[in-house]
Structure formats: structure tokens, C-alpha cells
Scaffold this motif. Structure first.
Motif, PDB file in Angstrom:
ATOM      1  N   VAL A  94       7.635  -3.128   2.212  1.00  0.00           N
ATOM      2  CA  VAL A  94       8.300  -2.650   3.417  1.00  0.00           C
ATOM      3  C   VAL A  94       7.565  -3.244   4.613  1.00  0.00           C
ATOM      4  O   VAL A  94       6.334  -3.208   4.658  1.00  0.00           O
ATOM      5  CB  VAL A  94       8.276  -1.108   3.504  1.00  0.00           C
ATOM      6  CG1 VAL A  94       8.855  -0.636   4.810  1.00  0.00           C
ATOM      7  CG2 VAL A  94       9.024  -0.493   2.350  1.00  0.00           C
ATOM      8  N   ALA A  95       8.317  -3.796   5.549  1.00  0.00           N
ATOM      9  CA  ALA A  95       7.738  -4.315   6.792  1.00  0.00           C
ATOM     10  C   ALA A  95       8.030  -3.314   7.902  1.00  0.00           C
ATOM     11  O   ALA A  95       9.181  -3.038   8.207  1.00  0.00           O
ATOM     12  CB  ALA A  95       8.344  -5.661   7.130  1.00  0.00           C
ATOM     13  N   GLU A  96       6.966  -2.754   8.458  1.00  0.00           N
ATOM     14  CA  GLU A  96       7.106  -1.807   9.571  1.00  0.00           C
ATOM     15  C   GLU A  96       6.268  -2.332  10.724  1.00  0.00           C
ATOM     16  O   GLU A  96       5.045  -2.295  10.663  1.00  0.00           O
ATOM     17  CB  GLU A  96       6.659  -0.411   9.157  1.00  0.00           C
ATOM     18  CG  GLU A  96       7.583   0.231   8.146  1.00  0.00           C
ATOM     19  CD  GLU A  96       7.146   1.633   7.764  1.00  0.00           C
ATOM     20  OE1 GLU A  96       6.006   2.023   8.100  1.00  0.00           O
ATOM     21  OE2 GLU A  96       7.925   2.322   7.106  1.00  0.00           O
ATOM     22  N   GLY A  97       6.925  -2.833  11.740  1.00  0.00           N
ATOM     23  CA  GLY A  97       6.205  -3.465  12.842  1.00  0.00           C
ATOM     24  C   GLY A  97       5.594  -4.764  12.361  1.00  0.00           C
ATOM     25  O   GLY A  97       6.246  -5.592  11.764  1.00  0.00           O
ATOM     26  N   ALA A 102      -0.498  -3.444   2.432  1.00  0.00           N
ATOM     27  CA  ALA A 102      -0.362  -4.734   1.754  1.00  0.00           C
ATOM     28  C   ALA A 102      -0.302  -5.899   2.728  1.00  0.00           C
ATOM     29  O   ALA A 102       0.124  -6.987   2.354  1.00  0.00           O
ATOM     30  CB  ALA A 102       0.882  -4.718   0.882  1.00  0.00           C
ATOM     31  N   THR A 103      -0.739  -5.708   3.962  1.00  0.00           N
ATOM     32  CA  THR A 103      -0.666  -6.775   4.958  1.00  0.00           C
ATOM     33  C   THR A 103      -1.545  -7.954   4.572  1.00  0.00           C
ATOM     34  O   THR A 103      -1.131  -9.111   4.704  1.00  0.00           O
ATOM     35  CB  THR A 103      -1.069  -6.228   6.335  1.00  0.00           C
ATOM     36  OG1 THR A 103      -0.236  -5.108   6.639  1.00  0.00           O
ATOM     37  CG2 THR A 103      -0.906  -7.274   7.409  1.00  0.00           C
ATOM     38  N   ILE A 123      11.525  -5.264   3.136  1.00  0.00           N
ATOM     39  CA  ILE A 123      12.601  -4.493   3.748  1.00  0.00           C
ATOM     40  C   ILE A 123      12.086  -4.025   5.099  1.00  0.00           C
ATOM     41  O   ILE A 123      11.052  -3.367   5.176  1.00  0.00           O
ATOM     42  CB  ILE A 123      12.997  -3.295   2.871  1.00  0.00           C
ATOM     43  CG1 ILE A 123      13.489  -3.794   1.516  1.00  0.00           C
ATOM     44  CG2 ILE A 123      14.033  -2.435   3.558  1.00  0.00           C
ATOM     45  CD1 ILE A 123      13.767  -2.714   0.525  1.00  0.00           C
ATOM     46  N   THR A 124      12.794  -4.365   6.151  1.00  0.00           N
ATOM     47  CA  THR A 124      12.383  -3.911   7.475  1.00  0.00           C
ATOM     48  C   THR A 124      13.068  -2.591   7.758  1.00  0.00           C
ATOM     49  O   THR A 124      14.147  -2.329   7.224  1.00  0.00           O
ATOM     50  CB  THR A 124      12.773  -4.936   8.554  1.00  0.00           C
ATOM     51  OG1 THR A 124      14.164  -5.169   8.472  1.00  0.00           O
ATOM     52  CG2 THR A 124      12.032  -6.223   8.378  1.00  0.00           C
ATOM     53  N   ARG A 125      12.468  -1.789   8.598  1.00  0.00           N
ATOM     54  CA  ARG A 125      12.996  -0.463   8.809  1.00  0.00           C
ATOM     55  C   ARG A 125      14.173  -0.458   9.751  1.00  0.00           C
ATOM     56  O   ARG A 125      15.101  -0.651   9.345  1.00  0.00           O
ATOM     57  CB  ARG A 125      11.939   0.529   9.210  1.00  0.00           C
ATOM     58  CG  ARG A 125      11.252   1.081   8.043  1.00  0.00           C
ATOM     59  CD  ARG A 125      12.151   1.869   7.201  1.00  0.00           C
ATOM     60  NE  ARG A 125      11.545   2.132   5.957  1.00  0.00           N
ATOM     61  CZ  ARG A 125      12.118   2.546   4.909  1.00  0.00           C
ATOM     62  NH1 ARG A 125      13.349   2.791   4.904  1.00  0.00           N
ATOM     63  NH2 ARG A 125      11.469   2.742   3.831  1.00  0.00           N
ATOM     64  N   ALA A 171      17.374  -4.819   6.527  1.00  0.00           N
ATOM     65  CA  ALA A 171      17.661  -6.194   6.107  1.00  0.00           C
ATOM     66  C   ALA A 171      16.492  -6.720   5.270  1.00  0.00           C
ATOM     67  O   ALA A 171      15.352  -6.295   5.451  1.00  0.00           O
ATOM     68  CB  ALA A 171      17.875  -7.086   7.320  1.00  0.00           C
ATOM     69  N   THR A 172      16.765  -7.643   4.365  1.00  0.00           N
ATOM     70  CA  THR A 172      15.690  -8.173   3.540  1.00  0.00           C
ATOM     71  C   THR A 172      15.305  -9.564   4.007  1.00  0.00           C
ATOM     72  O   THR A 172      16.152 -10.354   4.411  1.00  0.00           O
ATOM     73  CB  THR A 172      16.103  -8.247   2.049  1.00  0.00           C
ATOM     74  OG1 THR A 172      17.230  -9.099   1.944  1.00  0.00           O
ATOM     75  CG2 THR A 172      16.430  -6.884   1.514  1.00  0.00           C
TER      76      THR A 172
END
Length: 145
Positions: free
Chosen positions: A29-32, A98-99, A134-136, A140-141
Motif C-alpha cells: 500500500v502506498a500512503e503518501g 516497507a519503504t 495500491i494508493t489510497r 489505483a494500482t
């Protein structure tokens, strides 16, 4: 004879319905600007199950230097003590940072599969981890490389 056969079939069905029925899903998951490894575990059965996360198997390759391929086992830090008791008809969702892993993976070939290994009850499971994030807000992937 027919009554005992029917009784055996019914008792087998009831025993299977009473056990844990665990499904798992793992993804990035990508958050910011940060990436998280998200693990979702759902127990749809009646009884509880013990869950233990072992390691994340990561494989990354180089295009011109196959001798420098990276094949390692990482321990994601979900912040849970193991074994975790997952009760029946419940869902848990864990996240691990996981960055650093994603930034290391961006220069590599990611055609290998990544897997998260865990134990549910007495059974060992291998969960495929897609290398898409997956962005919040819009879900979208995007590929990691």
C-alpha cells in the motif's frame, strides 16, 4: 447400513464446518511517500486458529549482472506477538513498514515472485505478494519498478 453411512457423512460435514477457514491476502500500500506491506487474515470458520508469520522471501535480479541477484528472507515487523490467536468469524489487518524494501527494489528486475510464509494452525502457507502498490484515495494500482 444406510443410516450409518448417512450419519458418517453428516458428522464429517459438521466437523469440517466447525473448524477454522482462514483466507489470507498480502499486498503493498502506498500512503503518501511511504509504503506498507499489508496482511489481511480472515477466519470464516467457527473455531479459532493460531497464526505465526515467518518471513518474506524476496528475489530481485540485475539485467546485466546475474551474479549480483538478491535472494533473501526478510522479517516484516507487524507489531504482533506470535502465535496470534485469530478467533472464528473475525478479520485482522496488519501493516509493516516497507519503504526501504520498495526503494531497494526499484533498480532491479522484479520478474520473480515474492512470497510471505506463515503458519495457520499446523499448516504452513505461502502467500504470493504482488509487486504492485495500491494508493489510497482512488485505489489505483502502480507497479513498483
Amino acid at each position: 447400513m444406510a443410516v450409518s453411512a448417512t450419519s458418517l457423512v453428516v458428522s464429517t460435514y459438521v466437523a469440517r464446518a466447525g473448524g477454522p477457514k482462514v483466507t489470507t491476502q498480502c499486498y503493498f500500500v502506498a500512503e503518501g511517500g511511504q509504503y506498507l506491506l499489508r496482511l489481511v487474515i480472515h477466519n470464516g470458520g467457527r473455531s479459532a486458529a493460531d497464526v505465526t508469520v515467518h518471513h518474506l522471501h524476496v528475489r530481485m535480479g540485475w539485467d546485466t549482472k546475474p551474479t549480483h541477484d538478491v535472494d533473501e528472507k526478510l522479517q516484516p515487523q507487524f507489531g504482533v506477538t506470535y502465535p496470534f490467536r485469530l478467533e472464528g468469524h473475525s478479520t485482522v489487518e496488519w501493516s509493516a513498514p516497507a519503504t526501504a524494501l520498495v526503494s531497494r527494489a526499484k533498480g532491479h528486475i522484479l520478474d520473480y515472485r515474492w512470497h510471505l510464509y506463515l503458519t495457520v494452525g499446523r499448516r504452513r502457507r505461502k502467500i504470493r505478494v504482488p509487486r504492485r502498490s495500491i494508493t489510497r484515495p482512488n485505489e489505483a494500482t502502480y507497479p513498483l519498478n
